[in-house]
Design a protein around this motif. Structure first.
Motif, PDB file in Angstrom:
ATOM      1  N   SER A 152       0.837  -1.204   0.000  1.00  0.00           N
ATOM      2  CA  SER A 152       0.000   0.000   0.000  1.00  0.00           C
ATOM      3  C   SER A 152       0.873   1.256   0.000  1.00  0.00           C
ATOM      4  O   SER A 152       0.510   2.278  -0.615  1.00  0.00           O
ATOM      5  CB  SER A 152      -0.943   0.004   1.206  1.00  0.00           C
ATOM      6  OG  SER A 152      -0.229  -0.166   2.411  1.00  0.00           O
ATOM      7  N   LEU A 155       1.891   2.202  -3.460  1.00  0.00           N
ATOM      8  CA  LEU A 155       0.852   2.895  -4.222  1.00  0.00           C
ATOM      9  C   LEU A 155       0.791   4.380  -3.871  1.00  0.00           C
ATOM     10  O   LEU A 155       0.644   5.225  -4.766  1.00  0.00           O
ATOM     11  CB  LEU A 155      -0.509   2.246  -3.984  1.00  0.00           C
ATOM     12  CG  LEU A 155      -0.636   0.770  -4.381  1.00  0.00           C
ATOM     13  CD1 LEU A 155      -2.072   0.291  -4.188  1.00  0.00           C
ATOM     14  CD2 LEU A 155      -0.178   0.539  -5.819  1.00  0.00           C
ATOM     15  N   ASN A 312      -6.954  -8.135  -0.841  1.00  0.00           N
ATOM     16  CA  ASN A 312      -7.756  -6.937  -0.570  1.00  0.00           C
ATOM     17  C   ASN A 312      -7.602  -6.484   0.878  1.00  0.00           C
ATOM     18  O   ASN A 312      -8.521  -5.917   1.474  1.00  0.00           O
ATOM     19  CB  ASN A 312      -9.241  -7.184  -0.885  1.00  0.00           C
ATOM     20  CG  ASN A 312     -10.020  -5.891  -1.066  1.00  0.00           C
ATOM     21  OD1 ASN A 312      -9.484  -4.885  -1.506  1.00  0.00           O
ATOM     22  ND2 ASN A 312     -11.294  -5.923  -0.719  1.00  0.00           N
ATOM     23  N   GLY A 315      -4.529  -1.122   0.633  1.00  0.00           N
ATOM     24  CA  GLY A 315      -4.903  -0.365  -0.554  1.00  0.00           C
ATOM     25  C   GLY A 315      -4.610   1.109  -0.374  1.00  0.00           C
ATOM     26  O   GLY A 315      -3.764   1.486   0.443  1.00  0.00           O
ATOM     27  N   THR A 318      -9.386   7.053  -2.063  1.00  0.00           N
ATOM     28  CA  THR A 318      -9.658   7.960  -3.182  1.00  0.00           C
ATOM     29  C   THR A 318     -10.699   9.005  -2.797  1.00  0.00           C
ATOM     30  O   THR A 318     -11.380   9.564  -3.653  1.00  0.00           O
ATOM     31  CB  THR A 318     -10.162   7.162  -4.404  1.00  0.00           C
ATOM     32  OG1 THR A 318     -11.336   6.420  -4.038  1.00  0.00           O
ATOM     33  CG2 THR A 318      -9.096   6.197  -4.901  1.00  0.00           C
ATOM     34  N   LYS A 324      -7.826  11.554  -7.967  1.00  0.00           N
ATOM     35  CA  LYS A 324      -8.478  10.811  -9.050  1.00  0.00           C
ATOM     36  C   LYS A 324      -7.723  10.905 -10.368  1.00  0.00           C
ATOM     37  O   LYS A 324      -7.731   9.965 -11.169  1.00  0.00           O
ATOM     38  CB  LYS A 324      -9.927  11.278  -9.208  1.00  0.00           C
ATOM     39  CG  LYS A 324     -10.775  10.949  -7.979  1.00  0.00           C
ATOM     40  CD  LYS A 324     -12.245  11.164  -8.225  1.00  0.00           C
ATOM     41  CE  LYS A 324     -13.055  10.857  -6.957  1.00  0.00           C
ATOM     42  NZ  LYS A 324     -12.896   9.465  -6.518  1.00  0.00           N
ATOM     43  N   GLU A 327      -5.349   7.987 -10.530  1.00  0.00           N
ATOM     44  CA  GLU A 327      -5.846   6.643 -10.245  1.00  0.00           C
ATOM     45  C   GLU A 327      -5.443   5.617 -11.297  1.00  0.00           C
ATOM     46  O   GLU A 327      -5.077   4.485 -10.961  1.00  0.00           O
ATOM     47  CB  GLU A 327      -7.367   6.655 -10.096  1.00  0.00           C
ATOM     48  CG  GLU A 327      -7.860   7.102  -8.742  1.00  0.00           C
ATOM     49  CD  GLU A 327      -9.358   6.898  -8.586  1.00  0.00           C
ATOM     50  OE1 GLU A 327      -9.800   5.743  -8.714  1.00  0.00           O
ATOM     51  OE2 GLU A 327     -10.073   7.886  -8.344  1.00  0.00           O
ATOM     52  N   SER A 328      -5.534   5.964 -12.562  1.00  0.00           N
ATOM     53  CA  SER A 328      -5.234   4.978 -13.602  1.00  0.00           C
ATOM     54  C   SER A 328      -3.784   4.521 -13.523  1.00  0.00           C
ATOM     55  O   SER A 328      -3.483   3.329 -13.703  1.00  0.00           O
ATOM     56  CB  SER A 328      -5.532   5.554 -14.993  1.00  0.00           C
ATOM     57  OG  SER A 328      -4.737   6.699 -15.247  1.00  0.00           O
ATOM     58  N   ASP A 331      -3.458   2.385 -10.231  1.00  0.00           N
ATOM     59  CA  ASP A 331      -4.098   1.080 -10.397  1.00  0.00           C
ATOM     60  C   ASP A 331      -3.314   0.181 -11.351  1.00  0.00           C
ATOM     61  O   ASP A 331      -3.342  -1.047 -11.222  1.00  0.00           O
ATOM     62  CB  ASP A 331      -5.531   1.251 -10.888  1.00  0.00           C
ATOM     63  CG  ASP A 331      -6.454   1.822  -9.810  1.00  0.00           C
ATOM     64  OD1 ASP A 331      -6.070   1.801  -8.627  1.00  0.00           O
ATOM     65  OD2 ASP A 331      -7.553   2.289 -10.166  1.00  0.00           O
ATOM     66  N   LYS A 334      -0.786  -1.273  -9.211  1.00  0.00           N
ATOM     67  CA  LYS A 334      -1.463  -2.216  -8.311  1.00  0.00           C
ATOM     68  C   LYS A 334      -1.661  -3.570  -9.006  1.00  0.00           C
ATOM     69  O   LYS A 334      -1.383  -4.624  -8.414  1.00  0.00           O
ATOM     70  CB  LYS A 334      -2.816  -1.648  -7.881  1.00  0.00           C
ATOM     71  CG  LYS A 334      -3.641  -2.575  -7.010  1.00  0.00           C
ATOM     72  CD  LYS A 334      -4.979  -1.926  -6.630  1.00  0.00           C
ATOM     73  CE  LYS A 334      -5.843  -2.875  -5.828  1.00  0.00           C
ATOM     74  NZ  LYS A 334      -7.142  -2.237  -5.458  1.00  0.00           N
ATOM     75  N   THR A 335      -2.093  -3.544 -10.241  1.00  0.00           N
ATOM     76  CA  THR A 335      -2.292  -4.780 -11.000  1.00  0.00           C
ATOM     77  C   THR A 335      -0.987  -5.533 -11.186  1.00  0.00           C
ATOM     78  O   THR A 335      -0.939  -6.767 -11.055  1.00  0.00           O
ATOM     79  CB  THR A 335      -2.908  -4.465 -12.377  1.00  0.00           C
ATOM     80  OG1 THR A 335      -4.192  -3.848 -12.184  1.00  0.00           O
ATOM     81  CG2 THR A 335      -3.076  -5.729 -13.207  1.00  0.00           C
TER      82      THR A 335
END
Length: 350
Positions: A152, A155, A312, A315, A318, A324, A327-328, A331, A334-335
């Motif tokens: 986390s 991120l 999960n 994390g 947001t 925001k 975020e892309s 994420d 994150k993937t």
């Protein structure tokens, strides 16, 4: 985050209840509801800062509160005090066990020495320790609720790197322990994944065995202000109750802060929240609730239960619209972590 329900346990000895009342540090309550038909007595020992720290301890409290709402349970909460010994922590756990509480949850790795002493004395009591690794304390009746905080932190490190205009960010750790260094390591790795030229300032508020760094907002405020004055425009903390000092400095400087454990944008004051870009989330509430359920169903397993992005269990938040736009990108990383394409370090680079 996912949650569950269930439970079971024995009645408290009158003398034990009297001892606990005299000891103070918490309240006992019952609540009905959910599908439970039996009564459970859950003991919870907070770390320094206790309920109301708007961070780590409050997450444990939230998990316990959900259990009180959804299940028929009785609870007792006791809190650590600044500067107390391992013997004091052991005595707190022993007091709960002697009074008939089962299961018992110790919040924070600092309880490991005390739990190591007490757990063998009460083999029928199920104990859990939040953030206490099996290498520090283990046993047939000990469950270690541990998290991949480095994931986390990675991120929010990405978020910091995307948000900085000065290419200078900061990290404030409460106490320089291997656990908090996991936050540092992940954060630095996330920043570097976006731009290796960004400077990361690192400061710790105290050194073991001094754990006051988790409950010293004044020192955190001064430290954060020094980082902002030194060019940082985003500062992330992993310092428990001290984090409120960072938020004060961020609001005064009109620069970004990043919270930890819970969504601290949601609990900050009106003048501070706009400056909390995001928070590194940690599902202590979910872990506590699920442990209570498992104890009630007699399904508790000893050893480590580890929660990461894949489970999960960690994390990022947001809530602030400002994050925001990133975020892309966040994420996407994150993937890659979930897929195993990125392995986040757990120790800071030398």
């Amino acid at each position: 985050m996912r949650r569950a329900r269930g439970i079971k346990l024995a009645s408290v000895l009158a003398v034990g209840a009297m001892a606990l009342t005299a000891c103070g540090g918490g309240t006992t309550g019952t609540a009905g509801g959910g599908s439970s038909t039996t009564s459970v007595k859950v003991g919870l020992a907070f770390d320094v800062g206790g309920r109301g720290d708007k961070s780590f301890n409050d997450l444990a409290a939230a998990g316990l509160d959900k259990a009180k709402t959804d299940l028929k349970i009785t609870t007792k909460e006791l809190s650590a005090v600044v500067g107390e010994s391992d013997a004091a922590k052991a005595a707190r756990l022993k007091l709960l066990a002697q009074a008939g509480f089962n299961p018992i949850i110790a919040v924070g790795f600092a309880y490991a020495p005390g739990l190591k002493e007490v757990a063998p004395q009460f083999p029928k009591v199920k104990f859990a320790i939040v953030d206490g690794a099996a290498s520090d304390v283990s046993g047939p009746n000990v469950t270690n609720l541990v998290f991949k905080e480095n994931e986390s932190s990675f991120l929010v490190g990405v978020a910091a790197a995307k948000a900085t205009k000065t290419k200078n960010v900061g990290f404030i750790g409460g106490v320089q322990t291997p656990l908090i260094q996991k936050f540092q390591a992940g954060y630095q790795a996330g920043v570097a994944a976006v731009d290796k030229t960004i400077k990361v300032q690192v400061k710790y508020l105290s050194q073991p065995p001094d754990f006051t760094g988790f409950n010293d907002p004044a020192k955190a405020k001064v430290t954060a202000q020094g980082m902002y004055d030194g060019g940082a425009d985003v500062v992330y903390h992993a310092a428990g109750g001290s984090g409120s000092g960072l938020f004060e400095a961020a609001a005064a400087s009109k620069k970004w802060a990043i919270g930890v454990d819970s969504d601290q944008y949601a609990t900050a004051t009106a003048d501070q929240k706009q400056w909390i870009l995001t928070s590194a989330l940690k599902g202590v509430d979910t872990a506590v609730f699920n442990f209570v359920e498992q104890a009630g169903k007699n399904q508790v397993k000893s050893g480590e239960q580890r929660f990461g992005l894949k489970e999960n269990g960690v994390g990022y938040s947001t809530s602030n619209p400002a994050v925001k736009q990133y975020e892309s990108v966040i994420d996407g990383f994150k993937t890659q972590i979930i897929d195993g394409k990125i392995v986040v370090p757990a120790t800071p680079a030398s």
